[in-house]
Design an enzyme around this catalytic site. Structure first.
Site, PDB file in Angstrom:
ATOM      1  N   ASP A   1      57.229  64.428  50.541  1.00  0.00           N
ATOM      2  CA  ASP A   1      58.415  65.236  50.230  1.00  0.00           C
ATOM      3  C   ASP A   1      58.201  66.701  50.601  1.00  0.00           C
ATOM      4  OD1 ASP A   1      61.005  65.611  49.330  1.00  0.00           O
ATOM      5  OD2 ASP A   1      60.409  65.897  47.235  1.00  0.00           O
TER       6      ASP A   1
ATOM      7  N   ASN B   1      68.426  57.631  50.405  1.00  0.00           N
ATOM      8  CA  ASN B   1      68.523  58.625  51.487  1.00  0.00           C
ATOM      9  C   ASN B   1      69.706  58.389  52.430  1.00  0.00           C
ATOM     10  OD1 ASN B   1      64.906  59.028  51.695  1.00  0.00           O
ATOM     11  ND2 ASN B   1      66.382  60.401  50.726  1.00  0.00           N
TER      12      ASN B   1
END
Ligand code: IPE
Ligand code: IPE
Ligand code: MG
Length: 237
Positions: A12, A60
């Site tokens: 991330d 996502n």
């Protein structure tokens, strides 16, 4: 050093890395692919047996369409470029997740890369794409039911997408957030959790090594007392 058998990484911070440099988010993802290559090699050198990385979550899809499209292009390209080097490094690639949702080109690239690296056996690299921890548990339960098995921890565990890798010993999240974001849930039930503030594009072999050293110092008790573990009754004592 006592190494984790299975390391799982939530990669991330690509977007924030780019934003801080006034670059498009997709530039962060491009750098992220390069980081993954370095970290895979580092994990292999360190002696990790199974490395599972979160490349695209089932959530996502909710990102802007052009970012999703760019990610898909990067996946196709990286799979085509990396398959041979992975094989040469003894690394077997598995793509894990609901891949039926991807377009034909990406599914083809996945199948090819998996086939090319199939003979490798020093380490598995599991790339989790369109993956969600809840999806995995639900699909495992459905598979157990379809096989006429009772719904037990054992039968569900057997049908989970990552069954070959065993439980997650160490879970790493870069980029500063302290959450699981529907990553591996079942197999991470007893994982040691390492959170790093470093954005993924800047995460280097030295950061991985730091996490592995920290892991080495953990006392994994699995419900027992510290005294029991020290007396040699622990699984890892
Ligand atoms: C992780 O980086 C990569 C993917 C989710 C594909 P992000 O894109 O989430 O980066 P931040 O969290 O916005 O910085
Ligand atoms: C998790 O990161 C997914 C991947 C790293 C692929 P996100 O950046 O999407 O997680 P949230 O939504 O901020 O929790
Ligand atoms: Mg993020």
């Amino acid at each position: 050093m006592h190494l984790p058998n299975h390391v799982a990484v939530i990669m991330d911070g690509n977007g924030r890395w780019a934003k801080e440099r006034f670059l498009p988010r997709t530039e962060g993802h491009r750098r992220g692919v390069a980081t993954l290559r370095r970290i895979v090699e580092a994990a292999r050198r360190e002696g990790v047996k199974h490395l599972s990385v979160f490349a695209f979550s089932s959530e996502n899809w909710n990102r802007p369409g052009d970012e999703v499209q760019t990610l898909m292009k990067f996946f196709v390209k990286a799979l085509a470029q990396e398959a041979k080097p992975l094989l040469e490094n003894g690394i077997r690639l598995h793509v894990v997740g609901d891949v039926a949702a991807f377009d034909g080109k990406l599914r083809e690239a996945i199948a090819q890369a998996e086939q090319i690296t199939a003979p490798a056996s020093a380490m598995t690299l599991n790339v989790l794409m369109n993956y969600g921890g809840r999806w995995d548990i639900a699909q495992a339960a459905r598979a157990a039911a379809a096989a006429g098995e009772p719904i037990t921890e054992e039968s569900i565990g057997k049908h989970l997408a990552l069954s070959w890798a065993g439980p997650v010993d160490l879970m790493i999240r870069t980029g500063g957030e302290k959450r699981i974001s529907n990553f591996i849930l079942w197999q991470a039930a007893y994982a040691e959790l390492w959170f790093s503030d470093v954005y993924w594009p800047q995460f280097g072999p030295e950061h991985l090594h730091e996490a592995l050293e920290w892991y080495d110092g953990r006392e994994r008790r699995f419900g027992k007392t510290s005294e029991q573990i020290q007396a040699g009754e622990g699984e890892n004592a």
